[in-house]
Design an enzyme around this catalytic site. Sequence first.
Site, mmCIF file in Angstrom:
data_model
loop_
_atom_site.group_PDB
_atom_site.id
_atom_site.type_symbol
_atom_site.label_atom_id
_atom_site.label_comp_id
_atom_site.label_asym_id
_atom_site.label_seq_id
_atom_site.Cartn_x
_atom_site.Cartn_y
_atom_site.Cartn_z
ATOM 1 N N GLU A 1 -4.481 0.507 3.736
ATOM 2 C CA GLU A 1 -5.204 1.761 3.716
ATOM 3 C C GLU A 1 -5.842 2.012 2.417
ATOM 4 O O GLU A 1 -7.022 2.681 2.240
ATOM 5 C CB GLU A 1 -4.118 2.917 3.535
ATOM 6 C CG GLU A 1 -3.479 2.717 4.975
ATOM 7 C CD GLU A 1 -2.229 3.830 4.932
ATOM 8 O OE1 GLU A 1 -2.258 4.764 5.685
ATOM 9 O OE2 GLU A 1 -1.416 3.359 4.494
ATOM 10 N N GLU B 1 2.959 -0.391 10.061
ATOM 11 C CA GLU B 1 4.265 0.872 9.934
ATOM 12 C C GLU B 1 4.965 0.912 10.839
ATOM 13 O O GLU B 1 6.104 1.135 10.874
ATOM 14 C CB GLU B 1 3.489 1.966 9.142
ATOM 15 C CG GLU B 1 2.906 2.034 7.794
ATOM 16 C CD GLU B 1 1.505 1.613 7.549
ATOM 17 O OE1 GLU B 1 0.948 1.763 6.628
ATOM 18 O OE2 GLU B 1 1.117 1.041 8.620
#
Length: 256
Positions: A108, A130
């Site tokens: 990210e 995730e």
Amino acid sequence: MSEELNLLEISDHIACITMNRPPANAWSLAAMEDFEKKLDTLESDKNVRVVILTGAGDKCFSAGFDVKDAANSDKTGPLGQKLWRRIDCFEKPFIAAINGHAFGGGLELALCCHFRIMADAPKARVGLTELNLGIIPGWGGTQRLMRELGRSRALEMILLSKRISAAEAAEAGLVHQIASPEKLMEQTRTFAASLAQRPPVAMGCVLKAMAAGVYHGIDAGLESESEGSRVASASKDATEGFTAFLEKRQPVFKGE
């Protein structure tokens, strides 16, 4: 491990931030707070024109959130979104030199950078993983991966926690250059040096206009572009650019 959580070096208008928590270079609250101070320094330093971001060691760019610092997750979550967005909107180019794995918040972070160059190491992979833990990307990954890859490919990566190699990332457009591990920083610095020679005022206006369009829509982006055009045209760099063109020489921009 050094007490410096993020190393900062500045030379020839190029700053290099090295996340210094090997082997994973994971993000704790303390590392984020230190990183924020480094960003403050770079934002105000007119000598800095380009920023390189990389990780210490040769295993990971960053593995994302530091699970050992879970007690501070209520603070790192919002701060991560804030800082990563700040990089996405930074008015100096950020280049991610991805020296190994980039997972979760680490990818990210790379997605926020304006450019990404990845080491083509045999085992190096990037991914938003995730969902393997029953959670979702929380530092902008659902938006920025889609922006880079399109919805279907981004969904495939996120929902299946897919990890891809440097070659696959380049083919998908997730990174714009790949390099051999031993040449990664040399190649990144060469690219950074080419950007550092460009007019800083105009470069900052372009980055600001693009960010405005992404975050606030095309009308806001066009408004920012118009304002940037006025600012750049009135700069000493613009005078230098036109003068150099007429004199048939390379311009020397000073960021004024």
